[in-house]
Design an enzyme around this catalytic site. Sequence first.
Site, PDB file in Angstrom:
ATOM      1  N   CYS A  14       0.839  -1.194   0.000  1.00 34.84           N
ATOM      2  CA  CYS A  14       0.000   0.000   0.000  1.00 34.84           C
ATOM      3  C   CYS A  14       0.872   1.240   0.000  1.00 34.84           C
ATOM      4  O   CYS A  14       2.096   1.167   0.146  1.00 34.84           O
ATOM      5  CB  CYS A  14      -0.940   0.020   1.209  1.00 34.84           C
ATOM      6  SG  CYS A  14      -0.071   0.285   2.767  1.00 34.84           S
ATOM      7  N   CYS A  17       3.024   1.812   2.999  1.00 37.14           N
ATOM      8  CA  CYS A  17       4.280   1.060   2.982  1.00 37.14           C
ATOM      9  C   CYS A  17       5.386   1.911   2.374  1.00 37.14           C
ATOM     10  O   CYS A  17       6.515   1.954   2.878  1.00 37.14           O
ATOM     11  CB  CYS A  17       4.129  -0.226   2.174  1.00 37.14           C
ATOM     12  SG  CYS A  17       3.027  -1.453   2.884  1.00 37.14           S
ATOM     13  N   ASP A 425      15.920  28.150 -29.135  1.00 36.42           N
ATOM     14  CA  ASP A 425      17.195  28.414 -29.789  1.00 36.42           C
ATOM     15  C   ASP A 425      16.983  28.286 -31.304  1.00 36.42           C
ATOM     16  O   ASP A 425      16.038  27.648 -31.757  1.00 36.42           O
ATOM     17  CB  ASP A 425      18.233  27.416 -29.290  1.00 36.42           C
ATOM     18  CG  ASP A 425      19.550  27.536 -30.025  1.00 36.42           C
ATOM     19  OD1 ASP A 425      20.092  28.650 -30.087  1.00 36.42           O
ATOM     20  OD2 ASP A 425      20.027  26.512 -30.551  1.00 36.42           O
ATOM     21  N   ASP A 625      19.639  22.977 -27.884  1.00 36.13           N
ATOM     22  CA  ASP A 625      20.408  21.756 -28.132  1.00 36.13           C
ATOM     23  C   ASP A 625      21.908  21.906 -27.936  1.00 36.13           C
ATOM     24  O   ASP A 625      22.625  20.916 -27.877  1.00 36.13           O
ATOM     25  CB  ASP A 625      20.163  21.261 -29.562  1.00 36.13           C
ATOM     26  CG  ASP A 625      20.891  22.122 -30.591  1.00 36.13           C
ATOM     27  OD1 ASP A 625      20.852  23.360 -30.459  1.00 36.13           O
ATOM     28  OD2 ASP A 625      21.502  21.558 -31.506  1.00 36.13           O
ATOM     29  N   ASP A 629      23.478  26.543 -24.793  1.00 40.13           N
ATOM     30  CA  ASP A 629      22.113  26.585 -24.244  1.00 40.13           C
ATOM     31  C   ASP A 629      22.032  25.957 -22.861  1.00 40.13           C
ATOM     32  O   ASP A 629      20.982  26.034 -22.214  1.00 40.13           O
ATOM     33  CB  ASP A 629      21.143  25.831 -25.171  1.00 40.13           C
ATOM     34  CG  ASP A 629      20.996  26.500 -26.524  1.00 40.13           C
ATOM     35  OD1 ASP A 629      20.995  27.737 -26.566  1.00 40.13           O
ATOM     36  OD2 ASP A 629      20.895  25.771 -27.528  1.00 40.13           O
TER      37      ASP A 629
END
Length: 737
Positions: A14, A17, A425, A625, A629
């Site tokens: 559960c 737990c 970008d 990318d 950046d």
Amino acid sequence: MIEVKTIPVVGMSCAACAVSIEDKLRSVSGIRKASVNFANNSALIEYDPDLTSLQSIRQDLHELGYELIIDEDTNGAKKHEAENARSVRLRKKLAIAVLFSLPVLSISMGWHHRPDWVNYLLLVLTLPVVIYSGSEFYVKAIRHLRKRMANMDTLVTLGTGAAFLFSLANTIFPSWFSGLGSTQLVYFESSAVIITFVLLGRYLEERAKSRASAAIRQLMDLQPKRVSVIRGGEELILPLQQIIPGDRIVIRPGEKVPVDGLVLDGESYVDESMVSGEHIPLYKSGGDLVFAGTVNQHGLLHIRAEKIGSQTLLGQIIRMVEQAQASKAPIQQLADKISSVFVPVVLVIAFVTFTAWLVFGPELSLPLATVAAVSVLVIACPCALGLATPTALMASIGRGATLGILVKDAESLEKAHKADMVLCDKTGTLTLGHPFVVDYFETGVIEKEALRQLVWQVVSASKHPLAIAIASSLIHYKSPVDEVTEVANMPGDGIRAVVKGKPYYAGSDSLLSKYEVRAGEHHQSVIDGWVALGHSIVFFFDESHLYAAYALNDPLRPGMAEVIASLKKMGKEVAVVSGDHPTSVRKIAEETGITSFYPDMKPADKFELISRLQGQGKTVAMFGDGINDSAALARADIGISLATGSDIAIESSGLTLVGNDPALLFKAFRLSDKTVRIIRQNLFWAFFYNIIAIPLAAGLFLPLTGHLLNPMIAGAAMAFSSVTVVLNSLRLRAFRI
């Protein structure tokens, strides 16, 4: 050195737990962070191996009745085996419970004026259900009691135990209970049927949770178990685990690629949709890279193994998905806090209910008090709260992985729907990232061939797409690179390299201006023409002279304009941020339909821009990318990178898009929206269920209904509340735009 591990946990029943395990882990010296996910039975642990070990952590949890699977090489398989074993065990216990509960229920409901011996028959029929089928509840409840902890098993144990013991006493000592104002009422059917319903709920819950985590198993199944390898001139069939980097592997048509490798011989089309989402097969020949999990469609390929196991792209995807599914979203914090105090609060409510009925109830108050208290204990369910968020996240993260959207952590997935500002970008993000030289000039200061060799030496030291494009155009002038020293990348500006002791630069006009180097009148007019066309321009110079300039064009990604339009319809403001010239940035912005753009932006400028927008109350998503950046991706509320980008950019982002389809950006935001909506539905249902169910079980609605809630019905309601939440989450597996 801090290590981060996602470790399978066996034995949770559960949400309470998970909270108990989490508290235990956080108390261990050497563990910095711990996040336990009940939905996928795993723990995400950040720990210092110099202060503690996985073996000692496993021992600590073993004392609570839980097991950690710490063998990294086989933990996925062992977890799957453990889940299957638990499912089989639950099915057996459920079968026994159903077999004996049905006659108990039939006799109890159909035989109202029964002789005393019938109660003994009910006792005999109930014992297998309590002793065998319900044994797990009682054992775990006792273990937690010894540690002064409580979980869902505690509630089930108290509820069914109270009903059984009350019935047992009323069966053996009927006259004594009659003297207390009670008749020979027994509730054997409540004990038996409640255990049956709880087991049914857990069995269905386990199956549903297994479906939610199916994405991991599907990814693991992409790799073949056995591989054809050429060693010592002989072709051998070996298990995947025995492959080492450098092995020559044979991949026949229709076979899966087992590792990341380089094609040595042969040519074929390879289906990479399993790991990239790209549905068009790609042509592969000598020198091309192939990735584990992809499928060779036509020709025979010989490849050299470069990366194996967890180092492959597929391995990294699996690890990222596992860690993301084990992480917790901020929205789950409230549910966790409630789950941590839920069981003690329910115990108090049950005690108050029992006492109130006993003191203020009508005649036969003892059986009424027992029924009400048992119903409260049984109907209360922290599991629905505990499952509301993680099951939705698991299903969503798994679905994202199949679409080509990799989620680094649950928080990023949750936050994405809040983004109202998306910064993109330009080079390699909005554009294809494969620029090419369209024009150039040389000033004649250095002889042509010597200049081109020099330019190649400098730009080949950079991994920037513009530098790679120039190097490719000068490939015939390739020259020794051992003459190049002191290479320094200047993100947002260009590159500096020392050749034969003299520094040279390749970069932007701002870098050119920094050293006060100027082009002649004729060359400046050429540059102005390039600027007007929106080309990207790279200058090659030293601290005194301009030697050459290159105009490059990087086409827009097909379909990007449509994606931007879709983002705008979602109510998101979109802007371009780039270190390129204003004219070039404006041109791309116009082609995509973006009205806001920020040119000449160095990494620090992007960072500052995001900080400024956040100060204005914006929730900012950064889409990029490159290395330049990475700071912006880390600073943004949500960083989104391309898998084709730099490693540092991917590490700095929360979402990674695999493949060349620009629609993945829009899909990522839509997936976040859908996920948060499902989570809110789950939490509403879980809260609403408990707000209504507990007072109903306590008997507060008795004046309206005229009846107390039957404990059997309470057990059924508790079991199916969790199942309902999980099934609602599973709708995310069929997510469509």
